[in-house]
Design an enzyme around this catalytic site. Structure first.
Site, short mmCIF file in Angstrom:
data_model
loop_
_atom_site.label_atom_id
_atom_site.label_comp_id
_atom_site.label_asym_id
_atom_site.label_seq_id
_atom_site.Cartn_x
_atom_site.Cartn_y
_atom_site.Cartn_z
N ASP A 110 0.83 -1.30 -0.14
CA ASP A 110 0.04 -0.08 0.10
C ASP A 110 0.93 1.44 -0.08
O ASP A 110 2.26 1.13 0.43
CB ASP A 110 -0.99 -0.05 1.13
CG ASP A 110 -0.35 0.06 2.50
OD1 ASP A 110 0.76 -0.47 2.56
OD2 ASP A 110 -0.51 0.68 3.51
N GLU B 224 -0.13 -0.90 5.75
CA GLU B 224 1.22 -0.11 6.54
C GLU B 224 0.78 1.33 6.79
O GLU B 224 1.22 2.09 7.78
CB GLU B 224 2.33 -0.36 6.08
CG GLU B 224 3.66 -0.56 7.06
CD GLU B 224 4.04 0.82 7.08
OE1 GLU B 224 4.94 1.30 8.09
OE2 GLU B 224 3.88 1.71 6.24
#
Ligand code: ZN
Length: 395
Positions: free
Chosen positions: A76, A141
């Site tokens: 991500d 994250e």
């Protein structure tokens, strides 16, 4: 060359996926397509929790007899910000002057692209691995980090997985590839102080109790004295007040309530518990001081609310892991990397409960910025470092 051994091609494929947290954006599918031909068994667990978006994750393992090495990271990325300000579109993976542009180029699709390429190259030269390699990759994250690495580790452990060492591919180098390996991280703790007063007319302060006076006293007690002088491995513990809010538009009204929020980055002098106790202690003592509240007999009426979950401080001491990575970096770059615990938190804070973990990746200068980009030459160098590390780790 097969695509999975070329980090530049790997990275272009990953950047093309708009995987802004919590969207998978095709990034895990692209990674799966790189790993499956290398003999990895790939799983894609989705984790959920009330109040947070569902997040897709990836766990891939190639098994052999011997130690188990984990490569960890995230596909991500943070939002692109002002898209018009980018020199090239943020998901185009455009190259110019020896650099590839794109959101996630260094944080940290680049690290993943290089590790996949390194494994591919190693397996081309060595038909069998003398152990196991797994990729533990989250899509959560940069977001709340609730449906990500923490749950993925629990999920894998419940299936019987265990690891001997882990390397996280976050961008750890401040200026040049080979500058710095991170062997630990400070902890992080946040809280909000709410002081209740008594609203009134500024000309009649004896009838009111100004919460700002109380709040200033409490905040002062957190800023001085220093929490510690730092330790052998860590910077000093530092508390920053991040906001003070009263929200009072009137100049002639003493407000009823004032709040302040703080964040502490703390070293291994403290645990979450001892630091929380120290902060409570300082606030309780300060609440009884009357310097700024003349005539007020009762202590400052305050409440302390802890925010989020604290991140634990940790330090890795595994000589084999640190030594092997250090010598791999030195062999390829000619530089001996500094071992550091500086910077913010990372998902290594979850992994440290399962196995020794260190972090090494690209140069972090453009992470989270407009025009995030990576030197294409660095992708080749990092791939060589990772390949060397894999070879030495399993030797
Ligand atoms: Zn990152």
């Amino acid at each position: 060359m097969k695509s999975s051994t070329d980090p530049v091609r790997n990275l272009a494929q990953l950047i093309a996926c708009p995987s802004v947290t919590p969207a998978e954006g095709g990034a895990l599918t692209a990674l799966q397509a790189m790993l499956a031909p290398l003999g990895f068994a790939v799983e894609r667990p989705v984790f959920s929790e009330d109040g947070t978006p569902d997040v897709e994750n990836l766990y891939a393992r190639r098994s052999g007899n011997g130690p188990h090495l984990m490569f960890a990271g995230h596909t991500d990325v943070v939002p692109v910000g002002d898209e018009a300000a980018w020199t090239y579109p943020p998901f185009s993976a455009a190259t110019h002057n020896g650099e590839m542009y794109g959101r996630g180029a260094v944080d940290m699709k680049g690290g993943i692209a290089c590790f996949a390429a390194a494994v591919g190259r190693y397996l081309e030269k060595n038909r069998e691995l003398k152990g196991s390699i797994s990729f533990l990759i989250t899509g959560d994250e940069e977001g709340p980090s609730i449906n990500g690495t923490g749950k993925l580790l629990e999920w894998a452990k419940a299936k019987g997985e265990s690891w001997d060492a882990a390397i996280v591919g976050e961008p750890t180098n401040p200026d040049k590839l080979g500058d710095m390996i991170k062997i630990g991280r400070r902890g992080s703790l946040s809280g909000t102080i709410v002081v209740q007063g008594v609203q009134g007319h500024v000309a009649y302060p004896h009838l009111a109790d100004n919460p700002v006076r109380g709040l200033v006293t409490l905040v002062d007690s957190l800023l001085y004295p220093a929490f510690d002088k730092g330790t052998k491995d860590f910077q000093t513990t530092n508390l920053e007040i991040t906001t003070i809010d009263v929200g009072n538009p009137a100049v002639n009204v003493i407000p009823a309530k004032a709040t302040a929020t703080f964040n502490v980055r703390f070293n291994d002098t403290w645990t979450d518990e001892t630091l929380m106790a120290e902060i409570h202690n300082r606030l309780d003592k300060a609440a009884g001081r009357r310097k700024l509240r003349p005539g007020k007999k009762a202590p400052v009426n305050y409440e302390l609310i802890w925010r989020d979950r604290p991140s634990h401080v940790f330090l890795t001491r595994d000589e084999k892991l640190i030594g092997t990575l250090t010598s791999s970096v030195e062999a390829i770059t000619g530089k001996r990397p500094q071992l550091s615990t500086s910077g913010g938190t990372s998902d290594a804070r979850f992994i440290k409960d399962y196995c020794p973990v260190v972090e090494f990746g690209l140069v972090g200068q453009t992470m989270h910025m407009v025009d995030e980009r990576v030197a294409i030459a660095d992708l080749e160098i990092l791939t060589q470092i990772y390949e060397r590390f894999i070879a030495d780790f399993f030797a």
